[in-house]
Design a protein around this motif. Structure first.
Motif, short mmCIF file in Angstrom:
data_model
loop_
_atom_site.label_atom_id
_atom_site.label_comp_id
_atom_site.label_asym_id
_atom_site.label_seq_id
_atom_site.Cartn_x
_atom_site.Cartn_y
_atom_site.Cartn_z
N SER A 206 20.80 -5.10 1.24
CA SER A 206 20.01 -5.81 1.33
C SER A 206 18.68 -5.17 0.63
N ILE A 207 17.71 -5.17 0.33
CA ILE A 207 16.86 -4.38 0.19
C ILE A 207 15.53 -5.14 0.56
N LEU A 208 14.49 -4.59 1.23
CA LEU A 208 13.23 -5.29 1.59
C LEU A 208 12.29 -4.82 0.94
N ILE A 209 11.48 -5.80 0.76
CA ILE A 209 10.10 -4.98 -0.29
C ILE A 209 8.75 -6.18 0.08
N PRO A 210 8.00 -6.01 1.00
CA PRO A 210 6.80 -6.37 1.33
C PRO A 210 5.76 -5.80 0.29
N VAL A 211 5.52 -6.73 -0.04
CA VAL A 211 4.29 -6.80 -0.82
C VAL A 211 3.07 -7.13 -0.89
N TYR A 212 2.07 -6.45 -0.50
CA TYR A 212 0.70 -7.11 -0.42
C TYR A 212 -0.57 -5.99 -1.56
N ASN A 213 -1.19 -7.72 -2.75
CA ASN A 213 -1.83 -6.97 -3.63
C ASN A 213 -1.13 -5.40 -4.39
#
Length: 104
Positions: free
Chosen positions: A6-13
């Motif tokens: 499982s690849i986790l990618i937090p995204v902000y702007n």
């Protein structure tokens, strides 16, 4: 499908980098992956970009939350991850196509 990673990618702007990031993750030689992207209250078009990619690739799961910073976004993704292992990529990163296969 039972994903190996499982690849986790937090995204902000991250609109300027997001397509490059997702392109590198979706082209992994290890096909048994899930990609969990958590939009952390972005005020740019990051969420729309995530939705477009998810429409094209069923391995991508998109979640959205109020801004809680990177750690909270990762914890949100971790709570729903189904992979045998966890991998993390920041939304402004890109990885070689054999990255997760090598780690696995």
């Amino acid at each position: 499908m039972n994903p190996k990673v499982s690849i986790l990618i937090p995204v902000y702007n991250s609109k300027a980098f997001l397509s490059r990031c997702l392109g590198s993750v979706t082209k992994q030689s290890l096909a048994e992956i899930e990609i969990i992207c958590v939009d952390d209250g972005s005020t740019d078009s990051s969420y729309s970009i995530l939705q477009e990619w998810a429409d094209k690739d069923s391995r991508i799961v998109v979640m959205r939350q109020d801004n809680g910073r990177q750690g909270k976004a990762r914890n949100t993704a971790f709570a729903v991850a189904k992979g045998e292992y966890i991998g993390m990529v920041d939304s402004d990163d890109y990885v070689p196509c054999d990255y997760f296969e090598s780690l696995y």
